[in-house]
Design a protein around this motif. Structure first.
Motif, mmCIF file in Angstrom:
data_model
loop_
_atom_site.group_PDB
_atom_site.id
_atom_site.type_symbol
_atom_site.label_atom_id
_atom_site.label_comp_id
_atom_site.label_asym_id
_atom_site.label_seq_id
_atom_site.Cartn_x
_atom_site.Cartn_y
_atom_site.Cartn_z
ATOM 1 N N GLU A 179 -10.999 11.349 -31.413
ATOM 2 C CA GLU A 179 -11.661 11.412 -32.721
ATOM 3 C C GLU A 179 -12.055 10.010 -33.197
ATOM 4 O O GLU A 179 -13.175 9.795 -33.678
ATOM 5 C CB GLU A 179 -10.723 12.069 -33.734
ATOM 6 C CG GLU A 179 -11.313 12.246 -35.113
ATOM 7 C CD GLU A 179 -10.326 12.870 -36.084
ATOM 8 O OE1 GLU A 179 -10.754 13.273 -37.190
ATOM 9 O OE2 GLU A 179 -9.116 12.933 -35.760
ATOM 10 N N LYS A 180 -11.152 9.062 -33.040
ATOM 11 C CA LYS A 180 -11.421 7.688 -33.461
ATOM 12 C C LYS A 180 -12.535 7.069 -32.623
ATOM 13 O O LYS A 180 -13.415 6.369 -33.153
ATOM 14 C CB LYS A 180 -10.139 6.860 -33.349
ATOM 15 C CG LYS A 180 -10.238 5.430 -33.880
ATOM 16 C CD LYS A 180 -8.872 4.768 -33.854
ATOM 17 C CE LYS A 180 -8.947 3.311 -34.286
ATOM 18 N NZ LYS A 180 -9.373 3.152 -35.694
ATOM 19 N N ARG A 181 -12.523 7.335 -31.313
ATOM 20 C CA ARG A 181 -13.551 6.781 -30.435
ATOM 21 C C ARG A 181 -14.930 7.354 -30.761
ATOM 22 O O ARG A 181 -15.936 6.628 -30.776
ATOM 23 C CB ARG A 181 -13.184 7.069 -28.980
ATOM 24 C CG ARG A 181 -14.174 6.530 -27.958
ATOM 25 C CD ARG A 181 -14.304 5.040 -28.060
ATOM 26 N NE ARG A 181 -15.264 4.494 -27.100
ATOM 27 C CZ ARG A 181 -15.904 3.349 -27.260
ATOM 28 N NH1 ARG A 181 -15.696 2.601 -28.340
ATOM 29 N NH2 ARG A 181 -16.754 2.925 -26.349
ATOM 30 N N PHE B 120 -15.953 8.444 -33.644
ATOM 31 C CA PHE B 120 -16.384 7.829 -34.903
ATOM 32 C C PHE B 120 -16.865 6.399 -34.662
ATOM 33 O O PHE B 120 -17.907 5.986 -35.208
ATOM 34 C CB PHE B 120 -15.229 7.840 -35.902
ATOM 35 C CG PHE B 120 -15.520 7.084 -37.170
ATOM 36 C CD1 PHE B 120 -16.343 7.619 -38.138
ATOM 37 C CD2 PHE B 120 -14.973 5.828 -37.375
ATOM 38 C CE1 PHE B 120 -16.627 6.910 -39.303
ATOM 39 C CE2 PHE B 120 -15.245 5.115 -38.534
ATOM 40 C CZ PHE B 120 -16.062 5.657 -39.502
ATOM 41 N N ASP B 121 -16.131 5.639 -33.849
ATOM 42 C CA ASP B 121 -16.519 4.257 -33.569
ATOM 43 C C ASP B 121 -17.893 4.174 -32.905
ATOM 44 O O ASP B 121 -18.726 3.336 -33.279
ATOM 45 C CB ASP B 121 -15.468 3.592 -32.668
ATOM 46 C CG ASP B 121 -14.197 3.231 -33.417
ATOM 47 O OD1 ASP B 121 -14.253 3.130 -34.657
ATOM 48 O OD2 ASP B 121 -13.147 3.057 -32.771
ATOM 49 N N LEU B 122 -18.121 5.025 -31.902
ATOM 50 C CA LEU B 122 -19.401 4.998 -31.204
ATOM 51 C C LEU B 122 -20.556 5.343 -32.136
ATOM 52 O O LEU B 122 -21.592 4.656 -32.164
ATOM 53 C CB LEU B 122 -19.367 5.967 -30.024
ATOM 54 C CG LEU B 122 -18.614 5.510 -28.767
ATOM 55 C CD1 LEU B 122 -18.554 6.638 -27.760
ATOM 56 C CD2 LEU B 122 -19.307 4.293 -28.153
ATOM 57 N N THR B 123 -20.382 6.396 -32.905
ATOM 58 C CA THR B 123 -21.457 6.832 -33.807
ATOM 59 C C THR B 123 -21.752 5.780 -34.862
ATOM 60 O O THR B 123 -22.911 5.387 -35.073
ATOM 61 C CB THR B 123 -21.069 8.158 -34.478
ATOM 62 O OG1 THR B 123 -20.781 9.150 -33.481
ATOM 63 C CG2 THR B 123 -22.202 8.656 -35.374
ATOM 64 N N ALA B 124 -20.700 5.308 -35.527
ATOM 65 C CA ALA B 124 -20.890 4.353 -36.623
ATOM 66 C C ALA B 124 -21.415 3.006 -36.122
ATOM 67 O O ALA B 124 -22.281 2.398 -36.759
ATOM 68 C CB ALA B 124 -19.572 4.160 -37.371
ATOM 69 N N SER B 125 -20.907 2.525 -34.984
ATOM 70 C CA SER B 125 -21.341 1.215 -34.485
ATOM 71 C C SER B 125 -22.808 1.244 -34.057
ATOM 72 O O SER B 125 -23.549 0.276 -34.296
ATOM 73 C CB SER B 125 -20.450 0.770 -33.324
ATOM 74 O OG SER B 125 -20.489 1.699 -32.260
ATOM 75 N N MET B 126 -23.266 2.345 -33.438
ATOM 76 C CA MET B 126 -24.677 2.437 -33.063
ATOM 77 C C MET B 126 -25.580 2.485 -34.290
ATOM 78 O O MET B 126 -26.629 1.831 -34.322
ATOM 79 C CB MET B 126 -24.894 3.674 -32.175
ATOM 80 C CG MET B 126 -24.355 3.506 -30.762
ATOM 81 S SD MET B 126 -24.821 4.835 -29.630
ATOM 82 C CE MET B 126 -23.835 6.189 -30.287
ATOM 83 N N LEU B 127 -25.167 3.230 -35.320
ATOM 84 C CA LEU B 127 -25.953 3.275 -36.556
ATOM 85 C C LEU B 127 -25.994 1.907 -37.237
ATOM 86 O O LEU B 127 -27.038 1.480 -37.745
ATOM 87 C CB LEU B 127 -25.357 4.321 -37.506
ATOM 88 C CG LEU B 127 -25.491 5.784 -37.073
ATOM 89 C CD1 LEU B 127 -24.754 6.698 -38.055
ATOM 90 C CD2 LEU B 127 -26.959 6.190 -36.978
ATOM 91 N N LEU B 128 -24.861 1.204 -37.228
ATOM 92 C CA LEU B 128 -24.809 -0.117 -37.852
ATOM 93 C C LEU B 128 -25.674 -1.119 -37.099
ATOM 94 O O LEU B 128 -26.350 -1.959 -37.713
ATOM 95 C CB LEU B 128 -23.365 -0.606 -37.912
ATOM 96 C CG LEU B 128 -22.469 0.064 -38.962
ATOM 97 C CD1 LEU B 128 -21.014 -0.351 -38.782
ATOM 98 C CD2 LEU B 128 -22.946 -0.295 -40.370
ATOM 99 N N ASN C 139 -18.549 -5.125 -28.769
ATOM 100 C CA ASN C 139 -17.201 -4.901 -28.227
ATOM 101 C C ASN C 139 -16.745 -3.475 -28.480
ATOM 102 O O ASN C 139 -16.061 -2.863 -27.649
ATOM 103 C CB ASN C 139 -16.197 -5.870 -28.849
ATOM 104 C CG ASN C 139 -16.362 -7.291 -28.367
ATOM 105 O OD1 ASN C 139 -16.706 -8.189 -29.130
ATOM 106 N ND2 ASN C 139 -16.111 -7.527 -27.085
ATOM 107 N N VAL C 140 -17.141 -2.931 -29.645
ATOM 108 C CA VAL C 140 -16.792 -1.541 -29.964
ATOM 109 C C VAL C 140 -17.492 -0.595 -29.002
ATOM 110 O O VAL C 140 -16.888 0.342 -28.469
ATOM 111 C CB VAL C 140 -17.158 -1.217 -31.429
ATOM 112 C CG1 VAL C 140 -16.897 0.265 -31.723
ATOM 113 C CG2 VAL C 140 -16.373 -2.090 -32.391
ATOM 114 N N LEU C 141 -18.781 -0.838 -28.742
ATOM 115 C CA LEU C 141 -19.518 0.007 -27.813
ATOM 116 C C LEU C 141 -18.928 -0.067 -26.414
ATOM 117 O O LEU C 141 -18.925 0.932 -25.680
ATOM 118 C CB LEU C 141 -20.996 -0.407 -27.779
ATOM 119 C CG LEU C 141 -21.827 -0.109 -29.030
ATOM 120 C CD1 LEU C 141 -23.246 -0.605 -28.841
ATOM 121 C CD2 LEU C 141 -21.826 1.384 -29.346
#
Length: 425
Positions: free
Chosen positions: A230-232, A234-242, A327-329
């Motif tokens: 779940e955390k991963r 969220f990280d992928l979706t939010a980091s790409m949008l950012l 780094n998140v991606l």
């Protein structure tokens, strides 16, 4: 010793006092999904519920009772046949050697007596479909695969799901178990113990079945597999949008850095992250190239002469951290988590893991671009051990209380509080 000591993981000062409550997600209690009884138990309730909902909808649409029953029976037959085909194919795939080996839980045993040997034999002989033995470890020597320190180092290189402390009465009692648990504080695995070694009356501790054995839970991983997924996501979706939204800002900052001083736009520095593994963190370069400190032996301070003119502004606004979205991606960081530190960072003149033994517990989750400590004012230079202690306490509070909503809250509070923080320089 307090009955809840190993369950709540308390350590009294001067070692510090922290609480990492285990989540109620059994690891060893894995059902054999190839058995028909388990399949029926899992599938029958949702199938019945789905049939009731289907018929209820038809009734609400004023369908005749006879037609409703016939349609409901046809739906039920179709679902049962579809599930039967899907489960047969799935069961065949799960039973293949490649998939079985990949899905098997990796288990390590601590002990060198007959009890440890018996448990290892049980895993190798009858439980290989669900569990895979990594090895037997003990400091006493004998027919083992290494010491406890060897196990700690092995856990950093290869993922381990569970560690079972299985000492004989002659090898030690509850105090020995607690000492071993302390040495395993940085290992990303659930830790269990044979109940006979726990001499105090602690009926509140959770117990899990492991074949014919009953094991007491001492420590759980901070995040379950579902939490991690779940955390991963969220990280992928939010980091790409950012990254898409901030692309113009990233481009302008890169141009300003290039025009301001000679050298590359990005600065890469080794940091210690998840499961104590090292990775290269990306930052916008904010220092003169010939003055950069790769190992962070000297922390950045206010009015630091090494910081460029553009660097002062991007550090103050925390813009220098934005490249860490890459780094998140790459899966090396999360948007929210304990901030990673460089290898030579010191507090009170000592390396961080030497200044505070509990420090390594921060590495049980992925490091983040921002975190609970940062929005609570604990950021910037680590001067004293008290600075480090406050930051570690806040990081462990975050690990204990993690939820996806807490991550979202921290991100919004970071924008609100920390971009113009007085502690940023």
């Amino acid at each position: 010793m307090n009955c809840l000591a190993p369950f709540c993981w308390p350590i009294s000062w001067p070692r510090g006092r922290f609480f990492l409550f285990p989540r109620n997600v059994p690891l060893l209690d894995v059902p054999d999904l190839t058995r028909i009884s388990y399949q029926i138990r899992y599938l029958l309730p949702p199938v019945v519920f789905g049939g009731v909902i289907f018929c209820t909808v038809l009734v609400m649409l004023s369908w005749p009772p006879g037609v409703t029953l016939r349609m409901g029976a046809e739906w039920l037959v179709f679902v049962v046949i579809a599930l039967l085909i899907e489960r047969c194919v799935g069961t065949y795939i799960v039973q293949t050697h490649a998939v079985t080996r990949r899905l098997a839980r990796k288990v390590a045993i601590i002990g060198s007596g007959a009890e440890a040997t018996q448990m290892a034999s049980r895993i190798n002989a009858r439980m290989q479909r669900i569990f895979r033995l990594v090895g037997i470890f003990d400091d006493q020597g004998g027919n083992v695969d290494g010491t406890i320190e060897t196990l700690v180092l092995h856990a950093r290189e290869d993922h381990i799901d569970a560690v079972i402390i299985c000492l004989s009465p002659a090898e030690g009692g509850q105090q020995q178990v607690m000492d071993i648990l302390w040495r395993l504080r940085g290992v990303l695995a659930d830790v269990y113990v044979v109940p006979s070694l726990m001499t105090e009356d602690c009926h509140g501790w959770p117990v899990e079945r492991f074949g014919p054995f009953s094991l007491t839970v001492l420590q759980r991983r901070p995040l379950s597999e579902w939490d991690t997924l779940e955390k991963r996501a969220f990280d992928l979706t939010a980091s790409m949008l950012l990254l898409v939204a901030l692309a113009p800002v990233l481009g302008l900052v890169a141009l300003a850095i290039k025009l301001d001083s000679r050298g590359p736009v990005l600065f890469c520095q080794p940091r210690q992250g998840f499961n104590n593994r090292y990775f290269n963190v990306f930052k916008f370069r904010s220092m003169y190239t010939d003055m950069a400190d790769m190992d962070a032996a000297r922390q950045t301070s206010r009015a630091d002469p090494r910081v460029t003119r553009v660097g002062k502004w991007i550090r103050r606004l925390s813009i220098d951290e934005l490249p860490q979205l890459f780094n998140v991606l790459r899966g090396e960081m999360s948007l929210v988590g304990p901030r990673p530190h460089a290898p030579q960072t010191r507090a009170g003149g000592q390396l961080l893991h030497e200044a505070m033994e509990e420090y390594v517990a921060r590495h049980r989750v992925q490091p983040g671009i921002t975190g609970w400590a940062q929005i609570n004012g604990s950021r910037g230079e680590l001067v004293t051990r008290d600075d480090l202690r406050r930051r570690v306490v806040l990081d462990l509070e975050y690990i204990r209380a993690w939820s996806i909503w807490l991550d979202i809250k921290i991100i919004f509070l970071t924008i609100k509080r920390e971009i113009f923080s007085r502690n940023a320089f």
